[in-house]
Design a protein around this motif. Sequence first.
Motif, PDB file in Angstrom:
ATOM      1  N   ARG A   1      -4.186 -39.416  16.836  1.00  0.00           N
ATOM      2  CA  ARG A   1      -4.529 -39.679  15.433  1.00  0.00           C
ATOM      3  C   ARG A   1      -4.840 -41.162  15.169  1.00  0.00           C
ATOM      4  N   PHE A   2      -4.836 -41.960  16.223  1.00  0.00           N
ATOM      5  CA  PHE A   2      -5.087 -43.392  16.081  1.00  0.00           C
ATOM      6  C   PHE A   2      -6.097 -43.848  17.128  1.00  0.00           C
TER       7      PHE A   2
ATOM      8  N   ASP B   1       5.625 -49.203  17.861  1.00  0.00           N
ATOM      9  CA  ASP B   1       5.295 -48.678  16.530  1.00  0.00           C
ATOM     10  C   ASP B   1       5.007 -47.179  16.587  1.00  0.00           C
ATOM     11  N   TYR B   2       4.667 -46.681  17.784  1.00  0.00           N
ATOM     12  CA  TYR B   2       4.180 -45.295  17.901  1.00  0.00           C
ATOM     13  C   TYR B   2       4.989 -44.409  18.852  1.00  0.00           C
ATOM     14  N   PHE B   3       5.756 -45.042  19.769  1.00  0.00           N
ATOM     15  CA  PHE B   3       6.472 -44.268  20.767  1.00  0.00           C
ATOM     16  C   PHE B   3       7.956 -44.627  20.802  1.00  0.00           C
TER      17      PHE B   3
ATOM     18  N   LEU C   1      -1.998 -40.607  21.783  1.00  0.00           N
ATOM     19  CA  LEU C   1      -2.053 -41.132  20.413  1.00  0.00           C
ATOM     20  C   LEU C   1      -3.325 -40.627  19.730  1.00  0.00           C
TER      21      LEU C   1
ATOM     22  N   SER D   1       0.365 -34.932  21.013  1.00  0.00           N
ATOM     23  CA  SER D   1      -0.738 -35.372  21.869  1.00  0.00           C
ATOM     24  C   SER D   1      -1.935 -34.445  21.746  1.00  0.00           C
TER      25      SER D   1
ATOM     26  N   LEU E   1      -6.645 -46.902  19.552  1.00  0.00           N
ATOM     27  CA  LEU E   1      -5.959 -48.082  20.074  1.00  0.00           C
ATOM     28  C   LEU E   1      -6.882 -49.297  20.155  1.00  0.00           C
TER      29      LEU E   1
END
Length: 397
Positions: free
Chosen positions: A264-265, A289-291, A262, A219, A267
């Motif tokens: 590096r992305f 997909d991420y967590f 998140l 994070s 949303l």
Amino acid sequence: MKQYDAIIVGGGACGLMCAAQAGLLGKRTLVIERNDKVGAKILISGGGRCNYTNLGTDIDNFVSDNADFLRSAFSQWTVDDTLSFFESHGIFGEEKTLGQLFPSSNKAKDVVAVFTKILFATGQDIRLNTVVKAIEKLEDDFVLTVESEKGIQQLTTRKVVMASGGLPVAKLGASDFAIRTAKKFDMAIVPTAPALVPLTITGKEAEWYASLAGNSVFSRVYNHKISFEENILFTHWGLSGPAILQISSYWRAGEEFYIDLLPRFQLDKIIKDERNEGGKRLVSSILNDYFTKRMVEALGKFLPLETKIASLSKADAKLIIDTIHKFKVKAAGDKGYDKAEVMRGGVSTAELHAKTLESKRVTGLFFGGEAVDVTGWLGGYNFQWAWASGYAIAQAL
């Protein structure tokens, strides 16, 4: 009694470096340590591996009322000096992450051994299991009242180095003796508090955090002052992990901070791209997909997980984006000194000469390491300060 150029109170990182450097300059010191061995905090640092410096050390990596104060000590003893010093004694660094340097052996005891060998070779003395109870100034001399198994004694010296650290980790003999000594001589103290410490959550939100205990999430943790991008760890009592420890040094009771879960992305872009492909997937599917599954289920308290992306209203989309990228945290407190890496605050830098760390009020009285209002980030910075301050003081003894 033997005559010493200085008595050093505390056999931790700063005290050991000070004694070693003084010895290499042909001076005689006595190190007084309350534990049954020197370097107790070094030995447990980094899980027993000792992150002994950071390659990127700069004054911006420190919390202090006057971080510019560090420039003098850091110009006298640089990171390169630390590398050369330890390499000359057989310790070669291995970089892990973010400039953090560990001994290639991964053994903190090797770091302590460097100092004990130098102290032995240069004739420095160490008194273990000995507590300094009081320090008085009589004209040009200091009188130290010490207590050991031999009883109570008084030692006299022209110079005293306060390298007794701060309050964290009481089981290692931590105390506020350096702060009390400074106050006794009317020196100003910056208010002290635990730093690099886990934060607690209480009240109605506590159960939600506890439900995620054990989950680690990469994070970005931030407030209006600073941000850190590392892992956070949910616990039964709140939050821990490197990024939380870092922000704790900049956090004060009652303040809020934020977590970008998140970092590096983006949303909003993910949602937009999903809409362009028809938006048939559920919000839960996207987050999976991420967590971890447990993290997504917990986020269901705040988010419409069973809604298709195509059906999201603007308000719901904003809620999802804000929850993930701007998760608000209001901590109740911290886990205290026993769980803190270091102490924030300490002897005000305004009371010390920057070059020598000698008290401006009391000739012959020096303060170094954690006792001073200099608190480094997690990752080897506090050791670099300890080495540099110990070196600077040794030059002036």
